[in-house]
Design an enzyme around this catalytic site. Structure first.
Site, PDB file in Angstrom:
ATOM      1  CE  LYS A  13      36.183  55.874  10.953  1.00 66.32           C
ATOM      2  NZ  LYS A  13      35.044  55.767  10.090  1.00 66.32           N
ATOM      3  N   PRO A  26      38.005  44.646  14.051  1.00 67.85           N
ATOM      4  CG  PRO A  26      35.683  44.546  13.863  1.00 67.85           C
ATOM      5  CD  PRO A  26      36.784  44.969  14.783  1.00 67.85           C
ATOM      6  CB  ALA A  69      34.642  46.896  11.076  1.00 67.83           C
ATOM      7  N   GLY A  70      34.300  49.765   9.205  1.00 72.20           N
ATOM      8  CA  GLY A  70      33.908  51.173   9.338  1.00 72.20           C
ATOM      9  C   GLY A  70      34.378  51.787  10.639  1.00 72.20           C
ATOM     10  CG  LEU A  71      34.497  49.734  13.935  1.00 75.87           C
ATOM     11  CD1 LEU A  71      34.687  48.495  14.813  1.00 75.87           C
ATOM     12  CD2 LEU A  71      33.565  50.722  14.635  1.00 75.87           C
ATOM     13  N   GLY A  81      40.061  50.891  11.900  1.00 76.58           N
ATOM     14  CA  GLY A  81      41.142  50.132  12.533  1.00 76.58           C
ATOM     15  C   GLY A  81      42.481  50.272  11.817  1.00 76.58           C
ATOM     16  N   GLY A  82      42.487  50.058  10.502  1.00 71.52           N
ATOM     17  CA  GLY A  82      43.731  50.152   9.724  1.00 71.52           C
ATOM     18  C   GLY A  82      44.297  51.570   9.757  1.00 71.52           C
ATOM     19  CB  SER A  83      42.670  54.895   9.427  1.00 75.42           C
ATOM     20  OG  SER A  83      42.089  54.594   8.190  1.00 75.42           O
ATOM     21  CG  ASP A 117      38.478  57.407   7.753  1.00 74.88           C
ATOM     22  OD1 ASP A 117      38.035  58.552   7.511  1.00 74.88           O
ATOM     23  OD2 ASP A 117      37.786  56.378   7.670  1.00 74.88           O
TER      24      ASP A 117
HETATM   25  O1  C5P Z   1      41.438  57.751   1.265  1.00 77.93           O
HETATM   26  P1  C5P Z   1      41.137  56.302   1.249  1.00 77.93           P
HETATM   27  O2  C5P Z   1      42.180  55.482   0.562  1.00 77.93           O
HETATM   28  O3  C5P Z   1      40.793  55.761   2.601  1.00 77.93           O
HETATM   29  O4  C5P Z   1      39.811  56.137   0.417  1.00 77.93           O
HETATM   30  C1  C5P Z   1      39.379  54.896  -0.086  1.00 77.93           C
HETATM   31  C2  C5P Z   1      38.318  55.143  -1.137  1.00 77.93           C
HETATM   32  O5  C5P Z   1      37.129  55.654  -0.524  1.00 77.93           O
HETATM   33  C3  C5P Z   1      38.688  56.174  -2.173  1.00 77.93           C
HETATM   34  O6  C5P Z   1      39.369  55.594  -3.241  1.00 77.93           O
HETATM   35  C4  C5P Z   1      37.335  56.705  -2.607  1.00 77.93           C
HETATM   36  O7  C5P Z   1      36.729  55.794  -3.496  1.00 77.93           O
HETATM   37  C5  C5P Z   1      36.525  56.655  -1.329  1.00 77.93           C
HETATM   38  N1  C5P Z   1      36.497  57.934  -0.583  1.00 77.93           N
HETATM   39  C6  C5P Z   1      35.779  58.992  -1.101  1.00 77.93           C
HETATM   40  N2  C5P Z   1      35.712  60.164  -0.388  1.00 77.93           N
HETATM   41  C7  C5P Z   1      36.338  60.287   0.794  1.00 77.93           C
HETATM   42  C8  C5P Z   1      37.062  59.215   1.341  1.00 77.93           C
HETATM   43  C9  C5P Z   1      37.125  58.034   0.618  1.00 77.93           C
HETATM   44  O8  C5P Z   1      35.202  58.903  -2.179  1.00 77.93           O
HETATM   45  N3  C5P Z   1      36.239  61.437   1.480  1.00 77.93           N
END
Ligand code: C5P
Length: 308
Positions: free
Chosen positions: A25, A113, A116-118, A120-122, A154
């Site tokens: 994404k 990767p 990467a902000g993409l 991938g894991g999600s 995500d």
């Molecule tokens: O939900 P996820 O485990 O992917 O989020 C990882 C970390 O990213 C959270 O622990 C939080 O620090 C941050 N986060 C956030 N606000 C979001 C999504 C993620 O602060 N909407």
């Protein structure tokens, strides 16, 4: 969805294995609001899914001891519940207990990767949930989304096809396909330097900026998409609140951002909290030209084509 997922039912009948493509994404916009009491941040974001590049996720089930085995050539990936694909299978099993013991095999062909902000894991996790649904069919769509949100912010967006608007901490996902005159197919380039950005650190950096105001890119982007105008207008409407905090902290990402701009992309944009940069192209040929210019300059350079 791609051909791979459309074929999953036929696939299952022939091989006992569900094969799904796990797309990546790009947040075309990412407006981030101040932290909530639970530490998460409310977001407003238009997210495009890209069928290429993508991971491939294969899930099969056999009679045997109750366990989940992850098979992947990439040895740097965790095989336990730290891997979101395994976590997804675990949570699905907990939410919908199976009547008989079985061993679940997840085969992961990793092309996206990490850090990467993409997403991938999600995306892998969402693919596992979809596969579990094909194999066991235990969850309603609503319950599946709830389970997805429990795995990561995500994950829910990958359960919905096409371009979406994402709100809340990520769990509120609205498909845009129904409300747009036509969903644009986007072409571009993804570039990742040899660094990773941990998401919590990126949010903490954002919160350290005194008096920061959330961006308003999502409202502009929705207008542009509703008008059905061209890719230049989409380029102008793109925006990511993480850019002003991440680019100065990571010179490698700033360099990738600059390189994508200088190669002639309509717009360079940080992907999520990084470390990839997306370069929007006019069309497929322009994306190829960008790839030719950037190839070899960064460890990950891929042409990206959005889902229809
Ligand atoms: O939900 P996820 O485990 O992917 O989020 C990882 C970390 O990213 C959270 O622990 C939080 O620090 C941050 N986060 C956030 N606000 C979001 C999504 C993620 O602060 N909407």
């Amino acid at each position: 969805m791609s051909d791979v997922s459309q074929n999953s039912a036929a696939n299952l009948a022939e091989t006992g294995e569900v094969t799904l493509s796990a797309p990546c994404k790009v947040n075309l916009t990412l407006d981030i609001f101040p932290p909530r009491p639970d530490g998460y941040h409310d977001l407003d974001s238009v997210v495009a899914k890209f069928d290429y590049p993508a991971d491939i996720v294969k899930v099969s089930v056999r009679p045997g001891p109750s366990r989940i085995l992850l098979l992947c050539k990439d040895k740097s990936l965790p095989r336990d519940e730290r891997n979101l694909a395994v976590r997804a299978a675990q949570i699905y099993r907990e939410a919908f207990p199976m009547s008989s013991e079985n061993t679940l095999y997840i085969r992961l062909e990793k092309r996206l990767p990490q850090q990467a902000g993409l997403g991938g894991g999600s995306s892998d996790a969402a693919a596992v949930l979809r596969a579990m649904q094909t194999l066991f069919g235990a969850a309603s769509e609503d319950k599946l989304r709830e389970v997805a949100a429990g795995i990561g912010s995500d994950v829910p967006l990958f359960l919905v096809d096409g371009m979406v608007r994402m709100q809340g901490r990520g769990e509120q996902v609205t498909p845009l396909s129904g409300e747009l005159p036509q969903q644009p197919v986007l072409h571009g380039i993804l570039v990742k330097p040899d660094v990773g950005v941990p998401t919590p650190a990126a949010y903490a950096a954002l919160d350290s900026l005194a008096g920061r105001q959330p961006g308003e890119a999502t409202a502009r982007m929705r207008e542009v998409l509703h008008q059905g105008t061209g890719v230049e207008e989409i380029a102008e409407a793109m925006g990511n609140d993480f850019e002003p905090v991440i680019l100065p902290r990571y010179p490698e990402i700033a360099a990738a951002h600059r390189a994508v701009r200088e190669a002639g992309a309509l717009r360079a944009l940080l992907c999520g909290s990084g470390a990839s940069v997306f370069g929007l192209a006019r069309d497929r040929e322009h994306a190829r030209e960008l790839a030719r210019q950037l190839a070899g300059k960064f460890p990950f350079v891929k042409i990206a084509t959005s889902s229809e």
